[in-house]
Design a protein around this motif. Structure first.
Motif, PDB file in Angstrom:
ATOM      1  N   CYS A  37      -9.834  -2.824  -4.989  1.00 52.91           N
ATOM      2  CA  CYS A  37      -9.116  -2.807  -3.707  1.00 52.91           C
ATOM      3  C   CYS A  37      -9.291  -1.516  -2.918  1.00 52.91           C
ATOM      4  O   CYS A  37      -8.668  -1.345  -1.861  1.00 52.91           O
ATOM      5  CB  CYS A  37      -7.623  -3.062  -3.956  1.00 52.91           C
ATOM      6  N   GLU A  73      -2.277  -1.686  -8.967  1.00 49.31           N
ATOM      7  CA  GLU A  73      -3.574  -2.356  -9.047  1.00 49.31           C
ATOM      8  C   GLU A  73      -4.260  -1.986 -10.363  1.00 49.31           C
ATOM      9  O   GLU A  73      -4.452  -0.815 -10.665  1.00 49.31           O
ATOM     10  CB  GLU A  73      -4.432  -1.959  -7.856  1.00 49.31           C
ATOM     11  N   THR A 124      -5.097  -8.915  -7.206  1.00 51.03           N
ATOM     12  CA  THR A 124      -5.789  -8.227  -6.118  1.00 51.03           C
ATOM     13  C   THR A 124      -5.997  -9.162  -4.929  1.00 51.03           C
ATOM     14  O   THR A 124      -6.156  -8.705  -3.800  1.00 51.03           O
ATOM     15  CB  THR A 124      -7.157  -7.705  -6.580  1.00 51.03           C
ATOM     16  N   VAL A 167      -3.747  -8.377  -2.237  1.00 48.02           N
ATOM     17  CA  VAL A 167      -3.919  -7.069  -1.607  1.00 48.02           C
ATOM     18  C   VAL A 167      -5.167  -7.063  -0.734  1.00 48.02           C
ATOM     19  O   VAL A 167      -5.160  -6.570   0.397  1.00 48.02           O
ATOM     20  CB  VAL A 167      -4.034  -5.962  -2.679  1.00 48.02           C
ATOM     21  N   SER A 168      -6.257  -7.605  -1.281  1.00 47.14           N
ATOM     22  CA  SER A 168      -7.535  -7.671  -0.577  1.00 47.14           C
ATOM     23  C   SER A 168      -8.070  -9.100  -0.690  1.00 47.14           C
ATOM     24  O   SER A 168      -8.863  -9.414  -1.575  1.00 47.14           O
ATOM     25  CB  SER A 168      -8.526  -6.677  -1.207  1.00 47.14           C
ATOM     26  N   ASP A 173      -7.566  -2.901 -11.459  1.00 53.32           N
ATOM     27  CA  ASP A 173      -8.662  -3.655 -10.829  1.00 53.32           C
ATOM     28  C   ASP A 173     -10.016  -2.965 -10.823  1.00 53.32           C
ATOM     29  O   ASP A 173     -10.936  -3.422 -10.145  1.00 53.32           O
ATOM     30  CB  ASP A 173      -8.269  -3.987  -9.387  1.00 53.32           C
TER      31      ASP A 173
END
Length: 246
Positions: free
Chosen positions: A245, A239, A138, A141-142, A241
């Motif tokens: 995200c 993801e 993650t 991504v973020s 997660d």
């Protein structure tokens, strides 16, 4: 038995996500090589689960080639490669991360994907099939502050996954990635900076489902993407997660 008669290599398989993925693949009928820079740990986990242990330095081309050659020799070929091995630098302002730490992060997290592809893709192309799964994060991504170069390395892996997927699709080769949130693995302390109840609570507050990822979470997602159930899925960076995200 969704991977019956399949063969797989999982790097970084001596602990954490890699061990969980390898264990699930074995349970689903695959023959699995568990590769790790910690050779004894890889051998121990392989003996426990029923796979093959193998030493590998994923940042060294000769070591990666030797791993592919041995897997091909012992298992008759490789159907699935999971690029799971990864490292991070400790949380710090971006300009204070040492050059040695930067080089290590990109060698293990990025160069390793290139080296494995260089050794294995010709075999996949010759056979007209193959599956590669990259374990990103993650963080790609973020991104979170103070993990800048680790974030960047995982963002690279997501882009590399898509680039590999579109190039290799005409050869029957699928390439996907997983983006896990931090989990109960040896890297957790490095992500947090210090593993205290306060730091864990602070991090967990950013995950809507309220818990860290587990090796089982990653194993379930990896099994799907590497199985024939995902035959039409390539270039996906999934993801795993808990909503981190969103």
């Amino acid at each position: 038995m969704r991977l019956q008669d399949k063969t797989a290599i999982v790097t970084g398989a001596a602990s954490g996500f890699g061990a969980g993925i390898a264990r699930r693949f074995l349970a689903e009928g695959a023959r699995v090589m568990l590769a790790d820079i910690n050779e004894q740990a890889a051998l121990d986990v392989a003996a426990e689960y029923g796979g093959l242990g193998q030493h590998v330095d994923v940042a060294d081309g000769d070591s990666v080639a030797a791993m592919i050659d041995r897997a091909t020799e012992l298992m008759g070929g490789v159907d699935i490669l999971v690029n799971n091995a990864g490292v991070t630098h400790l949380p710090a302002p971006m300009e204070e991360v040492s050059e040695a730490d930067f080089d290590r992060v990109f060698a293990v997290n990025c160069k390793s994907v290139y080296l494995a592809a260089r050794s294995l893709v010709p075999q996949f192309k010759e056979r007209g099939s193959g599956t590669i799964l990259n374990i990103a994060s993650t963080a790609g991504v973020s991104p979170r502050p103070r993990l800048n170069w680790y974030n960047a390395s995982k963002g690279w892996m997501n882009t590399a996954t898509k680039a590999m997927a579109v190039e290799l699709a005409p050869f029957g080769i699928r390439v996907n990635a997983l983006n896990p949130v931090a989990g109960e693995t040896p890297l957790l302390k490095s992500f947090l900076g210090e593993d205290t109840p306060e730091m864990r609570a602070k991090f967990l507050s950013t995950i809507p489902l309220g818990r860290f990822s587990t090796p089982e979470d990653l194993a379930n997602a990896a099994l799907f993407l590497c199985s024939d159930e995902a035959a039409l899925i390539t270039g996906v960076c999934m993801e795993v997660d808990g909503g981190r995200c969103i």
